[in-house]
Design a protein around this motif. Structure first.
Motif, PDB file in Angstrom:
ATOM      1  N   ALA A 191       0.828  -1.204   0.000  1.00 26.97           N
ATOM      2  CA  ALA A 191       0.000   0.000   0.000  1.00 26.97           C
ATOM      3  C   ALA A 191       0.864   1.256   0.000  1.00 26.97           C
ATOM      4  CB  ALA A 191      -0.916  -0.009   1.221  1.00 26.97           C
ATOM      5  N   LEU A 192       1.938   1.231   0.773  1.00 27.91           N
ATOM      6  CA  LEU A 192       2.847   2.369   0.821  1.00 27.91           C
ATOM      7  C   LEU A 192       3.494   2.604  -0.540  1.00 27.91           C
ATOM      8  CD1 LEU A 192       4.239   4.507   2.591  1.00 27.91           C
ATOM      9  CD2 LEU A 192       5.949   2.779   3.189  1.00 27.91           C
ATOM     10  N   ASP A 232      12.112   2.360   0.599  1.00 25.78           N
ATOM     11  CA  ASP A 232      13.344   1.662   0.930  1.00 25.78           C
ATOM     12  C   ASP A 232      13.036   0.584   1.963  1.00 25.78           C
ATOM     13  OD1 ASP A 232      16.522   1.846   0.989  1.00 25.78           O
ATOM     14  OD2 ASP A 232      15.803   1.589   3.041  1.00 25.78           O
ATOM     15  N   ARG A 233      13.387  -0.660   1.628  1.00 24.83           N
ATOM     16  CA  ARG A 233      13.004  -1.784   2.487  1.00 24.83           C
ATOM     17  C   ARG A 233      13.678  -1.733   3.848  1.00 24.83           C
ATOM     18  NH1 ARG A 233       9.472  -1.372  -1.408  1.00 24.83           N
ATOM     19  NH2 ARG A 233       8.442  -3.351  -1.929  1.00 24.83           N
ATOM     20  N   ALA A 234      14.913  -1.318   3.902  1.00 25.40           N
ATOM     21  CA  ALA A 234      15.614  -1.242   5.187  1.00 25.40           C
ATOM     22  C   ALA A 234      14.986  -0.178   6.088  1.00 25.40           C
ATOM     23  CB  ALA A 234      17.094  -0.960   4.964  1.00 25.40           C
ATOM     24  N   ARG A 235      14.625   0.967   5.492  1.00 24.28           N
ATOM     25  CA  ARG A 235      13.968   2.011   6.282  1.00 24.28           C
ATOM     26  C   ARG A 235      12.603   1.537   6.770  1.00 24.28           C
ATOM     27  NH1 ARG A 235      13.268   7.046   2.753  1.00 24.28           N
ATOM     28  NH2 ARG A 235      12.264   7.871   4.626  1.00 24.28           N
ATOM     29  N   PHE A 236      11.875   0.859   5.886  1.00 26.38           N
ATOM     30  CA  PHE A 236      10.572   0.332   6.280  1.00 26.38           C
ATOM     31  C   PHE A 236      10.716  -0.599   7.475  1.00 26.38           C
ATOM     32  CE2 PHE A 236       7.490  -3.111   6.239  1.00 26.38           C
ATOM     33  CZ  PHE A 236       6.278  -2.449   6.163  1.00 26.38           C
ATOM     34  N   ARG A 237      11.672  -1.511   7.395  1.00 26.57           N
ATOM     35  CA  ARG A 237      11.839  -2.478   8.478  1.00 26.57           C
ATOM     36  C   ARG A 237      12.295  -1.800   9.759  1.00 26.57           C
ATOM     37  NH1 ARG A 237       9.352  -7.095   9.169  1.00 26.57           N
ATOM     38  NH2 ARG A 237       9.408  -7.187   6.895  1.00 26.57           N
ATOM     39  N   ALA A 238      13.073  -0.737   9.642  1.00 26.80           N
ATOM     40  CA  ALA A 238      13.512  -0.014  10.840  1.00 26.80           C
ATOM     41  C   ALA A 238      12.324   0.630  11.544  1.00 26.80           C
ATOM     42  CB  ALA A 238      14.554   1.033  10.467  1.00 26.80           C
ATOM     43  N   VAL A 239      11.407   1.232  10.772  1.00 30.89           N
ATOM     44  CA  VAL A 239      10.211   1.828  11.375  1.00 30.89           C
ATOM     45  C   VAL A 239       9.349   0.744  12.012  1.00 30.89           C
ATOM     46  CG1 VAL A 239       8.077   3.091  10.897  1.00 30.89           C
ATOM     47  CG2 VAL A 239      10.220   3.800   9.804  1.00 30.89           C
ATOM     48  N   TYR A 240       9.165  -0.346  11.290  1.00 30.72           N
ATOM     49  CA  TYR A 240       8.357  -1.469  11.794  1.00 30.72           C
ATOM     50  C   TYR A 240       8.933  -2.006  13.095  1.00 30.72           C
ATOM     51  CZ  TYR A 240       5.997  -6.059  11.672  1.00 30.72           C
ATOM     52  OH  TYR A 240       5.255  -7.169  11.971  1.00 30.72           O
ATOM     53  N   ALA A 271       3.253   5.943  11.759  1.00 29.25           N
ATOM     54  CA  ALA A 271       4.710   6.124  11.716  1.00 29.25           C
ATOM     55  C   ALA A 271       5.229   6.049  10.292  1.00 29.25           C
ATOM     56  CB  ALA A 271       5.387   5.074  12.589  1.00 29.25           C
ATOM     57  N   LEU A 272       4.694   5.139   9.492  1.00 31.33           N
ATOM     58  CA  LEU A 272       5.122   5.023   8.102  1.00 31.33           C
ATOM     59  C   LEU A 272       4.685   6.226   7.275  1.00 31.33           C
ATOM     60  CD1 LEU A 272       4.307   1.253   7.511  1.00 31.33           C
ATOM     61  CD2 LEU A 272       6.589   2.273   7.633  1.00 31.33           C
ATOM     62  N   ALA A 273       3.484   6.731   7.553  1.00 31.48           N
ATOM     63  CA  ALA A 273       3.011   7.907   6.830  1.00 31.48           C
ATOM     64  C   ALA A 273       3.913   9.106   7.104  1.00 31.48           C
ATOM     65  CB  ALA A 273       1.572   8.224   7.219  1.00 31.48           C
ATOM     66  N   ALA A 274       4.322   9.253   8.360  1.00 34.39           N
ATOM     67  CA  ALA A 274       5.214  10.357   8.710  1.00 34.39           C
ATOM     68  C   ALA A 274       6.578  10.194   8.050  1.00 34.39           C
ATOM     69  CB  ALA A 274       5.359  10.453  10.224  1.00 34.39           C
ATOM     70  N   GLU A 275       7.109   8.969   8.056  1.00 36.60           N
ATOM     71  CA  GLU A 275       8.456   8.708   7.548  1.00 36.60           C
ATOM     72  C   GLU A 275       8.540   8.788   6.030  1.00 36.60           C
ATOM     73  OE1 GLU A 275      12.530   7.573   7.569  1.00 36.60           O
ATOM     74  OE2 GLU A 275      11.220   8.242   9.195  1.00 36.60           O
ATOM     75  N   PHE A 276       7.550   8.231   5.339  1.00 39.07           N
ATOM     76  CA  PHE A 276       7.654   8.095   3.886  1.00 39.07           C
ATOM     77  C   PHE A 276       6.771   9.062   3.102  1.00 39.07           C
ATOM     78  CE2 PHE A 276       9.139   3.986   5.414  1.00 39.07           C
ATOM     79  CZ  PHE A 276      10.254   3.762   4.628  1.00 39.07           C
ATOM     80  N   LEU A 277       5.633   9.439   3.687  1.00 37.79           N
ATOM     81  CA  LEU A 277       4.696  10.302   2.969  1.00 37.79           C
ATOM     82  C   LEU A 277       4.741  11.742   3.458  1.00 37.79           C
ATOM     83  CD1 LEU A 277       1.661   7.829   2.889  1.00 37.79           C
ATOM     84  CD2 LEU A 277       3.387   8.222   1.098  1.00 37.79           C
TER      85      LEU A 277
END
Length: 243
Positions: A37-38, A51-59, A73-79
C-alpha cells in the motif's frame, strides 16, 4: 518466559479470546500488505518504492516500543505527513490477506485442546474477509465469538470491543483470558477490564522484550503449545498428538 507462580490461579477460565495477526496467522501478512500500500501511494507521487531497510527499521521501532500506530509512523516517515495514516489504512485493505500456509502450526492443536472446555473467540482488528481464511484453514469451527472489528464496529484498544466479546461469551472479565501479541492493543486494555492476559512473543511483539514489558501480562509465551495446560491444566497434546 513464564512466571514461576501459576498465572491463572484462582481464575475459572470460561472464555479465551485470540488476536488473529500474530497468535493465529503470521504477522508478515500485514507487514507485506502495508508495504504494498505504501508503494502504491509513493508511486502516485511519482516516487520510487519505499526503501526496504527504512521500512523495516520503522516497523521494528514500533514493535520495540509496543505503542503507536505503524501506519501513522510510516506515513510520517515516507509520505511526509502522519495524517496520511488514513490513506495508508484504506489502501492496505486492498492487499491484506492471510494466504494459505501462513497459519501457525500450533493453532489447531491448541484450539482442539480447548474446544468444549471454554468458549473460544476471535478478538481482533481485521477486515471481514478474514473469516474466509479462517474457514479455509479449519479455524472457524472452533470460534464461537466473532469479535472482529469490521463486524462489530469497535477497534482495539477500545474497551468496547473487549466488553462486547465478554458479553457475547456469556461470562465475566474475571473468567476470561485474552491472547495477543501487542501490549498496547491487547494486554493493557484487556488487563484494565479485569481479563487474564497472555502475551505471545511473535509477530508484532518485540524480538527482545524488556523485563518491564514481560511483567505486564499474566504470562508471556513464545507460542501456543503450552497454553491449554496453563489455562486448564490440560496437556498441549490433548486431542492432537502433533501439538
Amino acid at each position: 518466559m513464564t512466571r514461576t507462580d501459576p498465572p491463572f490461579a484462582g481464575r475459572t477460565v470460561q472464555a479465551v479470546f485470540f488476536d488473529i495477526g500474530g497468535p493465529i496467522y503470521d504477522d508478515e501478512n500485514f507487514a507485506t500488505a502495508v508495504l504494498a500500500a505504501l508503494d502504491d501511494l509513493l508511486a502516485e507521487q511519482g516516487r520510487p518504492p519505499a526503501d526496504r531497510a527504512r521500512f523495516r527499521a520503522v516497523y521494528d521501532g514500533v514493535r520495540a516500543a509496543q505503542s503507536g500506530s505503524l501506519r501513522r509512523a510510516l506515513a510520517a516517515e515516507f509520505l511526509g505527513d502522519e495524517r496520511r495514516r488514513d490513506d495508508l489504512h484504506a489502501r492496505t485493505r486492498r492487499y491484506w490477506r492471510h494466504g494459505p500456509g501462513t497459519l501457525h502450526p500450533d493453532v489447531l492443536p491448541c484450539l482442539r485442546a480447548l474446544h468444549g472446555r471454554v468458549r473460544i473467540g476471535a478478538l481482533a482488528n481485521q477486515e471481514a474477509d478474514v473469516l474466509d481464511a479462517l474457514r479455509r484453514d479449519g479455524v472457524a469451527p472452533f470460534i464461537q465469538v466473532w469479535a472482529v472489528s469490521a463486524l462489530v464496529g469497535h477497534e482495539k484498544p477500545d474497551p468496547a470491543l473487549f466488553e462486547w466479546a465478554v458479553k457475547e461469551a456469556g461470562t465475566s472479565p474475571a473468567n476470561a483470558v485474552h491472547v495477543g501479541n501487542r501490549l498496547d492493543t491487547d494486554v493493557r486494555p484487556a488487563r484494565a477490564l479485569g481479563l487474564g492476559t497472555v502475551w505471545v512473543l511473535r509477530g508484532e511483539a518485540p524480538p527482545e522484550p524488556t523485563a518491564e514489558q514481560l511483567a505486564e501480562p499474566d504470562v508471556a509465551l513464545p507460542d501456543l503449545r503450552t497454553l491449554p495446560r496453563l489455562l486448564l491444566g490440560t496437556r498441549p497434546g490433548d486431542g492432537d498428538r502433533r501439538a
